[in-house]
Motif scaffolding. Structure first.
Motif, PDB file in Angstrom:
ATOM      1  N   LEU A 266       0.879   5.274   6.614  1.00  0.00           N
ATOM      2  CA  LEU A 266       1.477   4.057   6.054  1.00  0.00           C
ATOM      3  C   LEU A 266       2.986   3.972   6.295  1.00  0.00           C
ATOM      4  CD1 LEU A 266      -0.468   3.818   2.677  1.00  0.00           C
ATOM      5  CD2 LEU A 266      -0.747   2.380   4.705  1.00  0.00           C
ATOM      6  N   SER A 267       3.664   5.086   6.362  1.00  0.00           N
ATOM      7  CA  SER A 267       5.122   5.061   6.532  1.00  0.00           C
ATOM      8  C   SER A 267       5.543   4.503   7.883  1.00  0.00           C
ATOM      9  CB  SER A 267       5.735   6.446   6.302  1.00  0.00           C
ATOM     10  OG  SER A 267       5.343   7.345   7.301  1.00  0.00           O
ATOM     11  N   ARG A 268       4.645   4.531   8.861  1.00  0.00           N
ATOM     12  CA  ARG A 268       4.946   3.941  10.176  1.00  0.00           C
ATOM     13  C   ARG A 268       5.257   2.455  10.061  1.00  0.00           C
ATOM     14  NH1 ARG A 268       0.248   4.139  13.975  1.00  0.00           N
ATOM     15  NH2 ARG A 268      -0.814   3.356  12.166  1.00  0.00           N
ATOM     16  N   PHE A 269       4.651   1.818   9.072  1.00  0.00           N
ATOM     17  CA  PHE A 269       4.775   0.371   8.935  1.00  0.00           C
ATOM     18  C   PHE A 269       5.960  -0.051   8.077  1.00  0.00           C
ATOM     19  CE2 PHE A 269       0.221   1.317   9.474  1.00  0.00           C
ATOM     20  CZ  PHE A 269       0.022   0.669  10.677  1.00  0.00           C
TER      21      PHE A 269
ATOM     22  N   LYS B   4       0.836  -1.204   0.000  1.00  0.00           N
ATOM     23  CA  LYS B   4       0.000   0.000   0.000  1.00  0.00           C
ATOM     24  C   LYS B   4       0.867   1.249   0.000  1.00  0.00           C
ATOM     25  CE  LYS B   4      -4.324  -1.408   2.180  1.00  0.00           C
ATOM     26  NZ  LYS B   4      -5.211  -1.219   3.331  1.00  0.00           N
ATOM     27  N   PHE B   5       1.922   1.208   0.814  1.00  0.00           N
ATOM     28  CA  PHE B   5       2.811   2.362   0.896  1.00  0.00           C
ATOM     29  C   PHE B   5       3.534   2.581  -0.431  1.00  0.00           C
ATOM     30  CE2 PHE B   5       7.037   4.172   1.684  1.00  0.00           C
ATOM     31  CZ  PHE B   5       6.669   5.392   2.227  1.00  0.00           C
ATOM     32  N   LEU B   6       4.077   1.514  -0.992  1.00  0.00           N
ATOM     33  CA  LEU B   6       4.848   1.639  -2.234  1.00  0.00           C
ATOM     34  C   LEU B   6       3.974   2.066  -3.415  1.00  0.00           C
ATOM     35  CD1 LEU B   6       7.211  -1.439  -1.882  1.00  0.00           C
ATOM     36  CD2 LEU B   6       7.790   0.976  -1.546  1.00  0.00           C
ATOM     37  N   GLU B   7       2.698   1.728  -3.376  1.00  0.00           N
ATOM     38  CA  GLU B   7       1.784   2.080  -4.462  1.00  0.00           C
ATOM     39  C   GLU B   7       1.048   3.404  -4.216  1.00  0.00           C
ATOM     40  OE1 GLU B   7      -0.732  -1.354  -4.688  1.00  0.00           O
ATOM     41  OE2 GLU B   7       0.835  -2.572  -5.642  1.00  0.00           O
ATOM     42  N   LEU B   8       1.282   4.012  -3.074  1.00  0.00           N
ATOM     43  CA  LEU B   8       0.563   5.233  -2.717  1.00  0.00           C
ATOM     44  C   LEU B   8       0.911   6.376  -3.672  1.00  0.00           C
ATOM     45  CD1 LEU B   8      -1.316   6.719  -0.714  1.00  0.00           C
ATOM     46  CD2 LEU B   8       0.739   7.289   0.606  1.00  0.00           C
ATOM     47  N   LYS B   9      -0.131   6.982  -4.237  1.00  0.00           N
ATOM     48  CA  LYS B   9      -0.004   8.153  -5.106  1.00  0.00           C
ATOM     49  C   LYS B   9      -1.041   9.173  -4.655  1.00  0.00           C
ATOM     50  CE  LYS B   9       2.837   6.179  -8.109  1.00  0.00           C
ATOM     51  NZ  LYS B   9       4.132   6.076  -7.526  1.00  0.00           N
ATOM     52  N   GLN B  10      -0.769  10.417  -4.916  1.00  0.00           N
ATOM     53  CA  GLN B  10      -1.687  11.477  -4.509  1.00  0.00           C
ATOM     54  C   GLN B  10      -3.018  11.364  -5.240  1.00  0.00           C
ATOM     55  OE1 GLN B  10      -0.470  15.480  -5.415  1.00  0.00           O
ATOM     56  NE2 GLN B  10      -2.265  16.361  -4.451  1.00  0.00           N
TER      57      GLN B  10
ATOM     58  N   LYS C 280      11.864   0.946   6.779  1.00  0.00           N
ATOM     59  CA  LYS C 280      13.062   0.684   5.973  1.00  0.00           C
ATOM     60  C   LYS C 280      13.111   1.535   4.703  1.00  0.00           C
ATOM     61  CE  LYS C 280      11.169  -3.383   3.610  1.00  0.00           C
ATOM     62  NZ  LYS C 280      11.257  -4.828   3.487  1.00  0.00           N
ATOM     63  N   TYR C 281      11.957   2.030   4.240  1.00  0.00           N
ATOM     64  CA  TYR C 281      11.922   2.870   3.042  1.00  0.00           C
ATOM     65  C   TYR C 281      12.052   4.352   3.362  1.00  0.00           C
ATOM     66  CZ  TYR C 281      10.360  -1.333   0.687  1.00  0.00           C
ATOM     67  OH  TYR C 281      10.274  -2.598   0.189  1.00  0.00           O
ATOM     68  N   VAL C 282      11.899   4.692   4.611  1.00  0.00           N
ATOM     69  CA  VAL C 282      11.966   6.103   5.009  1.00  0.00           C
ATOM     70  C   VAL C 282      12.845   6.247   6.249  1.00  0.00           C
ATOM     71  CG1 VAL C 282       9.831   6.882   3.908  1.00  0.00           C
ATOM     72  CG2 VAL C 282       9.719   5.824   6.145  1.00  0.00           C
ATOM     73  N   ASN C 283      14.048   5.701   6.175  1.00  0.00           N
ATOM     74  CA  ASN C 283      14.996   5.732   7.298  1.00  0.00           C
ATOM     75  C   ASN C 283      15.445   7.141   7.650  1.00  0.00           C
ATOM     76  OD1 ASN C 283      14.997   2.994   7.712  1.00  0.00           O
ATOM     77  ND2 ASN C 283      16.806   2.626   6.457  1.00  0.00           N
ATOM     78  N   THR C 284      15.571   7.963   6.641  1.00  0.00           N
ATOM     79  CA  THR C 284      16.059   9.328   6.866  1.00  0.00           C
ATOM     80  C   THR C 284      15.011  10.333   6.403  1.00  0.00           C
ATOM     81  OG1 THR C 284      17.074   9.551   4.666  1.00  0.00           O
ATOM     82  CG2 THR C 284      18.445   8.580   6.428  1.00  0.00           C
ATOM     83  N   ASP C 285      15.160  11.547   6.833  1.00  0.00           N
ATOM     84  CA  ASP C 285      14.242  12.607   6.429  1.00  0.00           C
ATOM     85  C   ASP C 285      14.316  12.823   4.916  1.00  0.00           C
ATOM     86  OD1 ASP C 285      12.302  14.581   7.249  1.00  0.00           O
ATOM     87  OD2 ASP C 285      13.812  16.103   6.784  1.00  0.00           O
ATOM     88  N   GLU C 286      15.504  12.690   4.364  1.00  0.00           N
ATOM     89  CA  GLU C 286      15.686  12.883   2.920  1.00  0.00           C
ATOM     90  C   GLU C 286      14.971  11.786   2.122  1.00  0.00           C
ATOM     91  OE1 GLU C 286      19.260  13.762  -0.301  1.00  0.00           O
ATOM     92  OE2 GLU C 286      19.761  13.304   1.780  1.00  0.00           O
ATOM     93  N   GLU C 287      15.077  10.530   2.587  1.00  0.00           N
ATOM     94  CA  GLU C 287      14.378   9.426   1.918  1.00  0.00           C
ATOM     95  C   GLU C 287      12.869   9.621   1.998  1.00  0.00           C
ATOM     96  OE1 GLU C 287      15.669   5.799   3.758  1.00  0.00           O
ATOM     97  OE2 GLU C 287      17.568   5.768   2.672  1.00  0.00           O
ATOM     98  N   LYS C 288      12.407  10.066   3.141  1.00  0.00           N
ATOM     99  CA  LYS C 288      10.981  10.316   3.337  1.00  0.00           C
ATOM    100  C   LYS C 288      10.512  11.409   2.369  1.00  0.00           C
ATOM    101  CE  LYS C 288       7.765  10.901   7.167  1.00  0.00           C
ATOM    102  NZ  LYS C 288       7.614  11.128   8.594  1.00  0.00           N
ATOM    103  N   ALA C 289      11.310  12.460   2.235  1.00  0.00           N
ATOM    104  CA  ALA C 289      10.983  13.559   1.324  1.00  0.00           C
ATOM    105  C   ALA C 289      10.915  13.064  -0.117  1.00  0.00           C
ATOM    106  CB  ALA C 289      12.024  14.677   1.457  1.00  0.00           C
ATOM    107  N   GLN C 290      11.877  12.244  -0.507  1.00  0.00           N
ATOM    108  CA  GLN C 290      11.911  11.704  -1.872  1.00  0.00           C
ATOM    109  C   GLN C 290      10.691  10.840  -2.161  1.00  0.00           C
ATOM    110  OE1 GLN C 290      15.766   9.742  -2.079  1.00  0.00           O
ATOM    111  NE2 GLN C 290      16.212  10.919  -3.917  1.00  0.00           N
TER     112      GLN C 290
END
Length: 179
Positions: free
Chosen positions: A89-92, A68-74, A95-105
């Motif tokens: 969804l990012s809470r779960f 769900k997270f990987l397929e999430l689009k606006q 590993k895909y949002v380890n850093t603030d920069e990754e989360k932003a991307q």
């Protein structure tokens, strides 16, 4: 619960006992049976988390949330709605949002194309920065669309008036009256 551990300053040995106190209904019965089966007493906090997640958040559910997270689009969501869903969804899938920069991307990748295109020009490295710029772009885009729609309506009404004026002139001439 782990946030509350810091607040009440619990030691490792006390964490499991503390959490077990707050369990309710079926979870109490589950915990009593697990405790009886565990060979090591008392059960460590790390082991408790493993057992709890195994029971209430099994691997297949983790995979579902990850997808769900990987397929999430606006898509049709506003930036605020998209950000809320993204955070949920990012809470779960940390590993895909380890850093603030990754989360932003990741957040930026899911934006609608026209918003992502404008936000990417700023090369923002923080999650909060990307969310702010995206909301600003969305807001400006909405205002631009409103102005464009108002102009279209004005042009349409002007054309409508000039056509009806032309039609009135033809009717008047056909009947033989003069203005």
């Amino acid at each position: 619960m782990e946030r509350s551990f810091k607040l009440v300053r619990l030691g490792e040995e006390q964490k499991t006992v503390y959490v077990a106190y707050f369990l309710k209904e079926e979870a109490i019965y589950w915990w009593d049976s697990v405790k009886a089966l565990e060979e090591v007493q008392p059960v460590t906090w790390t082991r408790f988390k493993e057992l709890f997640l195994e029971k209430y958040y099994p691997r297949y559910m983790q995979k579902q949330m990850e997808m769900k997270f990987l397929e999430l689009k606006q898509e049709s969501m506003t930036i605020l709605e998209y950000e809320k869903k993204f955070t949920e969804l990012s809470r779960f899938v940390t590993k895909y949002v380890n850093t603030d920069e990754e989360k932003a991307q990741r957040f930026q990748q899911g934006l609608e194309y026209w918003i992502r295109d404008r936000v990417s020009m700023f090369e923002i490295g923080t999650y909060a920065g990307v969310v702010q710029k995206a909301a600003l772009v969305e807001s400006n885009g909405a205002q631009s669309r409103m102005k464009r729609d108002i102009k279209k309506r004005k042009v349409f009404h002007q054309k409508e008036r000039s056509v009806s004026g032309y039609q009135q002139d033809r009717i008047v001439k056909r009947i033989g009256f003069q203005k």
